[in-house]
Structures are given as C-alpha cells and as structure tokens.
Motif scaffolding. Structure first.
Motif, PDB file in Angstrom:
ATOM      1  N   SER A 109       3.468 -15.529  12.618  1.00 18.16           N
ATOM      2  CA  SER A 109       3.751 -14.182  12.117  1.00 18.16           C
ATOM      3  C   SER A 109       2.843 -13.181  12.809  1.00 18.16           C
ATOM      4  CB  SER A 109       3.505 -14.132  10.614  1.00 18.16           C
ATOM      5  OG  SER A 109       2.115 -14.157  10.349  1.00 18.16           O
ATOM      6  N   ASN A 110       3.227 -11.908  12.727  1.00 24.36           N
ATOM      7  CA  ASN A 110       2.258 -10.824  12.975  1.00 24.36           C
ATOM      8  C   ASN A 110       1.206 -10.829  11.864  1.00 24.36           C
ATOM      9  OD1 ASN A 110       3.994 -10.014  15.026  1.00 24.36           O
ATOM     10  ND2 ASN A 110       4.107  -7.866  14.338  1.00 24.36           N
ATOM     11  N   TRP A 111       0.148 -10.114  12.075  1.00 26.22           N
ATOM     12  CA  TRP A 111      -0.746  -9.747  10.985  1.00 26.22           C
ATOM     13  C   TRP A 111       0.072  -8.959   9.945  1.00 26.22           C
ATOM     14  CZ3 TRP A 111      -5.683 -11.465  10.652  1.00 26.22           C
ATOM     15  CH2 TRP A 111      -6.315 -11.894  11.823  1.00 26.22           C
ATOM     16  N   HIS A 112      -0.206  -9.206   8.666  1.00 26.87           N
ATOM     17  CA  HIS A 112       0.518  -8.477   7.618  1.00 26.87           C
ATOM     18  C   HIS A 112      -0.237  -8.562   6.301  1.00 26.87           C
ATOM     19  CE1 HIS A 112       1.916 -12.668   7.317  1.00 26.87           C
ATOM     20  NE2 HIS A 112       2.253 -12.429   6.060  1.00 26.87           N
ATOM     21  N   THR A 113       0.168  -7.747   5.351  1.00 28.91           N
ATOM     22  CA  THR A 113      -0.422  -7.768   4.010  1.00 28.91           C
ATOM     23  C   THR A 113       0.702  -7.849   2.971  1.00 28.91           C
ATOM     24  OG1 THR A 113      -0.385  -5.359   3.724  1.00 28.91           O
ATOM     25  CG2 THR A 113      -2.343  -6.302   4.765  1.00 28.91           C
ATOM     26  N   HIS A 114       0.319  -8.332   1.784  1.00 32.25           N
ATOM     27  CA  HIS A 114       1.225  -8.345   0.624  1.00 32.25           C
ATOM     28  C   HIS A 114       0.537  -7.583  -0.511  1.00 32.25           C
ATOM     29  CE1 HIS A 114       3.727 -11.425   2.536  1.00 32.25           C
ATOM     30  NE2 HIS A 114       2.597 -11.995   2.915  1.00 32.25           N
ATOM     31  N   PRO A 115       1.156  -6.532  -1.026  1.00 27.38           N
ATOM     32  CA  PRO A 115       0.523  -5.750  -2.099  1.00 27.38           C
ATOM     33  C   PRO A 115       0.193  -6.585  -3.337  1.00 27.38           C
ATOM     34  CG  PRO A 115       2.365  -4.539  -1.151  1.00 27.38           C
ATOM     35  CD  PRO A 115       2.413  -5.914  -0.561  1.00 27.38           C
ATOM     36  N   GLY A 116       0.990  -7.655  -3.595  1.00 24.32           N
ATOM     37  CA  GLY A 116       0.743  -8.520  -4.756  1.00 24.32           C
ATOM     38  C   GLY A 116       0.189  -9.882  -4.393  1.00 24.32           C
ATOM     39  N   GLY A 117      -0.243 -10.079  -3.125  1.00 26.36           N
ATOM     40  CA  GLY A 117      -0.765 -11.377  -2.687  1.00 26.36           C
ATOM     41  C   GLY A 117       0.336 -12.324  -2.259  1.00 26.36           C
ATOM     42  N   GLN A 118      -0.070 -13.518  -1.782  1.00 21.47           N
ATOM     43  CA  GLN A 118       0.892 -14.530  -1.343  1.00 21.47           C
ATOM     44  C   GLN A 118       0.307 -15.921  -1.532  1.00 21.47           C
ATOM     45  OE1 GLN A 118       1.955 -14.972   2.944  1.00 21.47           O
ATOM     46  NE2 GLN A 118       4.086 -14.965   2.264  1.00 21.47           N
ATOM     47  N   ILE A 119       1.203 -16.872  -1.869  1.00 22.02           N
ATOM     48  CA  ILE A 119       0.849 -18.290  -1.987  1.00 22.02           C
ATOM     49  C   ILE A 119       1.714 -19.053  -0.989  1.00 22.02           C
ATOM     50  CG2 ILE A 119       0.911 -20.303  -3.508  1.00 22.02           C
ATOM     51  CD1 ILE A 119       0.724 -18.162  -5.870  1.00 22.02           C
ATOM     52  N   LEU A 120       1.086 -19.914  -0.177  1.00 24.76           N
ATOM     53  CA  LEU A 120       1.817 -20.764   0.763  1.00 24.76           C
ATOM     54  C   LEU A 120       1.661 -22.221   0.359  1.00 24.76           C
ATOM     55  CD1 LEU A 120       0.571 -19.218   4.144  1.00 24.76           C
ATOM     56  CD2 LEU A 120       2.663 -18.646   2.880  1.00 24.76           C
ATOM     57  N   ASN A 178       4.191 -10.659  -8.031  1.00 24.50           N
ATOM     58  CA  ASN A 178       3.902  -9.246  -8.315  1.00 24.50           C
ATOM     59  C   ASN A 178       4.673  -8.309  -7.391  1.00 24.50           C
ATOM     60  OD1 ASN A 178       1.818 -10.154 -10.157  1.00 24.50           O
ATOM     61  ND2 ASN A 178       0.559 -10.549  -8.356  1.00 24.50           N
ATOM     62  N   THR A 179       5.957  -8.640  -7.181  1.00 27.71           N
ATOM     63  CA  THR A 179       6.753  -7.857  -6.234  1.00 27.71           C
ATOM     64  C   THR A 179       7.040  -6.456  -6.752  1.00 27.71           C
ATOM     65  OG1 THR A 179       8.762  -8.828  -7.146  1.00 27.71           O
ATOM     66  CG2 THR A 179       7.836  -9.849  -5.163  1.00 27.71           C
ATOM     67  N   ASP A 180       6.717  -6.189  -8.021  1.00 31.01           N
ATOM     68  CA  ASP A 180       6.822  -4.809  -8.499  1.00 31.01           C
ATOM     69  C   ASP A 180       5.835  -3.901  -7.754  1.00 31.01           C
ATOM     70  OD1 ASP A 180       5.058  -6.567  -9.855  1.00 31.01           O
ATOM     71  OD2 ASP A 180       4.708  -5.076 -11.407  1.00 31.01           O
ATOM     72  N   LYS A 181       4.819  -4.510  -7.110  1.00 32.36           N
ATOM     73  CA  LYS A 181       3.853  -3.725  -6.319  1.00 32.36           C
ATOM     74  C   LYS A 181       4.280  -3.576  -4.861  1.00 32.36           C
ATOM     75  CE  LYS A 181       0.043  -5.297  -9.259  1.00 32.36           C
ATOM     76  NZ  LYS A 181      -1.182  -6.135  -9.328  1.00 32.36           N
ATOM     77  N   GLY A 182       5.312  -4.344  -4.443  1.00 27.52           N
ATOM     78  CA  GLY A 182       5.757  -4.353  -3.049  1.00 27.52           C
ATOM     79  C   GLY A 182       5.803  -5.781  -2.549  1.00 27.52           C
ATOM     80  N   ILE A 183       6.358  -5.988  -1.360  1.00 19.99           N
ATOM     81  CA  ILE A 183       6.521  -7.367  -0.860  1.00 19.99           C
ATOM     82  C   ILE A 183       5.647  -7.618   0.364  1.00 19.99           C
ATOM     83  CG2 ILE A 183       8.159  -9.020   0.104  1.00 19.99           C
ATOM     84  CD1 ILE A 183      10.230  -7.999  -1.842  1.00 19.99           C
ATOM     85  N   VAL A 184       5.838  -6.844   1.428  1.00 26.32           N
ATOM     86  CA  VAL A 184       5.092  -7.115   2.665  1.00 26.32           C
ATOM     87  C   VAL A 184       4.944  -5.824   3.461  1.00 26.32           C
ATOM     88  CG1 VAL A 184       7.202  -7.794   3.889  1.00 26.32           C
ATOM     89  CG2 VAL A 184       4.973  -8.592   4.740  1.00 26.32           C
ATOM     90  N   GLU A 185       3.823  -5.704   4.159  1.00 22.11           N
ATOM     91  CA  GLU A 185       3.621  -4.604   5.108  1.00 22.11           C
ATOM     92  C   GLU A 185       3.230  -5.219   6.446  1.00 22.11           C
ATOM     93  OE1 GLU A 185       0.970  -1.635   3.550  1.00 22.11           O
ATOM     94  OE2 GLU A 185       2.074  -1.536   1.645  1.00 22.11           O
ATOM     95  N   TRP A 186       4.101  -5.059   7.425  1.00 25.64           N
ATOM     96  CA  TRP A 186       3.903  -5.687   8.736  1.00 25.64           C
ATOM     97  C   TRP A 186       2.980  -4.859   9.610  1.00 25.64           C
ATOM     98  CZ3 TRP A 186       4.935 -10.535   9.470  1.00 25.64           C
ATOM     99  CH2 TRP A 186       5.929 -11.152   8.696  1.00 25.64           C
ATOM    100  N   LYS A 187       2.121  -5.573  10.379  1.00 26.08           N
ATOM    101  CA  LYS A 187       1.185  -4.918  11.297  1.00 26.08           C
ATOM    102  C   LYS A 187       1.377  -5.486  12.708  1.00 26.08           C
ATOM    103  CE  LYS A 187      -0.807  -2.980   7.632  1.00 26.08           C
ATOM    104  NZ  LYS A 187      -0.701  -1.546   7.317  1.00 26.08           N
ATOM    105  N   GLN A 188       0.314  -5.465  13.512  1.00 20.07           N
ATOM    106  CA  GLN A 188       0.396  -5.799  14.930  1.00 20.07           C
ATOM    107  C   GLN A 188       0.540  -7.313  15.158  1.00 20.07           C
ATOM    108  OE1 GLN A 188      -2.281  -4.909  13.231  1.00 20.07           O
ATOM    109  NE2 GLN A 188      -4.098  -6.029  13.914  1.00 20.07           N
ATOM    110  N   PRO A 189       1.080  -7.723  16.334  1.00 23.56           N
ATOM    111  CA  PRO A 189       1.171  -9.151  16.661  1.00 23.56           C
ATOM    112  C   PRO A 189      -0.211  -9.817  16.747  1.00 23.56           C
ATOM    113  CG  PRO A 189       2.578  -7.864  18.131  1.00 23.56           C
ATOM    114  CD  PRO A 189       1.722  -6.874  17.359  1.00 23.56           C
ATOM    115  N   VAL A 190      -0.214 -11.125  16.530  1.00 26.41           N
ATOM    116  CA  VAL A 190      -1.406 -11.955  16.747  1.00 26.41           C
ATOM    117  C   VAL A 190      -1.463 -12.272  18.238  1.00 26.41           C
ATOM    118  CG1 VAL A 190      -2.413 -14.217  16.261  1.00 26.41           C
ATOM    119  CG2 VAL A 190      -1.299 -12.902  14.420  1.00 26.41           C
TER     120      VAL A 190
END
Lengths: 129, 129
Positions: free
Chosen positions: B47-58, B109-121
C-alpha cells in the motif's frame, strides 16, 4: 480442517452445547471498540442463544455450520460466507451435525457491551429449520 | 497460497505499488460502523502510506509480509499474526519481496471515516528497517 489460529480454550458449558474452542485475537478497548476472535465448533456444537449490544459479524473460514436469528430460518454457512447479526438481536451459531465449523467473529461497538448470554439451543431448535 | 475468499479487484495504482487484490466482505454502515475485506498482496506489492480515522486491525491468513507505523521499525508478518494501527497514524502494509501476503482488514469506527491515502512507499522505505 485447516486451522489458522491456535485452538484456544473450550467455551464454558453454561454458554455452549458440545465443544467450541475459542481464542481471542483482539481484546476490546476504547480506541478500536472491537473484539475479534476465532472459534472452532466441533460437529454438533453450538452456542446458546445470545445477543450483542453492538451487533456481530461472522466470517466463516472452514467447514459447515449454521446461523439463526430468532424468528428466521436457519442459514447454512460455508467457508467464505459472511454473516451479520444486528444489535440486540437474539441469535445462535454452531457447526453442522457431521462437519465442524471455523469462524472469525468481530464484535463492533464494544463501548455498548459485548455479549449477553441466554438459554441453550435445544436439539429441536438445532435440528429444525 | 490458499485463498479463503475471491480474489476481487486490483487496487488502484494511485494507492498501491505492484498488484494488491481486494475484495470487500462487509461495507460500512451506521449499525456496525465496521468495514471488513480481504487483500492479497503479490510479492513486492504494498500500500501507499495512509491513515484510518478510526484505526485498523489486520489479521494475516497466509504468506509473509510487512507492516510499518511511521517512525517505528518495519514488522515482519506471518500467518496468524494480528496487527493494530491506532487512529490517525501513518502506516503501510504489503507483501515480502519473495512471498505474497493475504490479510483480512477490519476498519472500526467508520463513523469517523475509513481511510486517507498519502504518498507511495519508496523502494528505500520498503527495503529499509
């Protein structure tokens, strides 16, 4: 049946009929508000009826089993199936009589609570439609 | 590598380096506030670098790969591993150079948003520690 996670501990007899093996993968906390784990139901094993204040998502990863929401027909579950049970809705899940079932469970919205256990699923309910 | 779910669609080039195949299993809604899906990263894909407003579990279900939170060492991931990335924290995940990786992802916590994509790794970041 391929196992993806350690077998874990046997679910307590007051909440399960037969042998259901549970391992927690993610404990609920205030940041993720989510509990995740893996259950392997031996053939014939099933949960009691129960509810989740924030609902539940099941992902079937092996075997064959059942899911039933109160007042609805029993669903047959197979590998790859995804099931949702709404908040505060009575349901049960477990293996088929002859083949076990492995599932991941996801309990979201754990700030509302995790699970409320009710009565066992009778043989008549288990074998019914 | 055993597949547990259909392969799905290739992740878009603006968000992934290499081939990452995604299939959604649960779409976010207001009742469950949770998005779930399965990704297979081909060897070298990430993936690119990214954030999740409500976190993520893999949850890693096959293969070998990496997870890195910004400013921390790269973690090696194998089948059965569980990773959490806190809310609003820059991270990336992907396969090892020689072996692909299959993961389930849970976005709570998707009520806060899902993902915000940033620059490639970059290759330097991917091959670094």
């Amino acid at each position: 049946m391929q196992r993806h996670f350690p077998k874990g501990k046997r679910g307590p007899a007051e909440n399960f009929t037969g042998n259901a093996w549970n391992i927690g993968l993610v404990d609920a906390d205030s940041a993720y508000t989510t509990s995740v784990g893996n259950v392997y139901f031996e053939p014939g094993a099933r949960s009691n009826w129960h509810t989740h204040p924030g609902g539940q998502i099941l992902i079937i990863t092996a075997g064959v089993g059942f899911h039933q929401i109160v007042g609805q027909p029993k669903q047959i579950l197979r590998k790859g199936d995804v099931v949702k049970c709404p908040p505060n809705t009575l349901h049960w899940h477990g293996a088929s009589p002859d083949v076990g079932m492995q599932q991941l469970y996801i309990v979201p919205n754990t700030d509302k609570g995790i699970v409320e256990w009710k009565q066992p699923v009778t043989d008549q309910e288990y074998n019914g439609q």
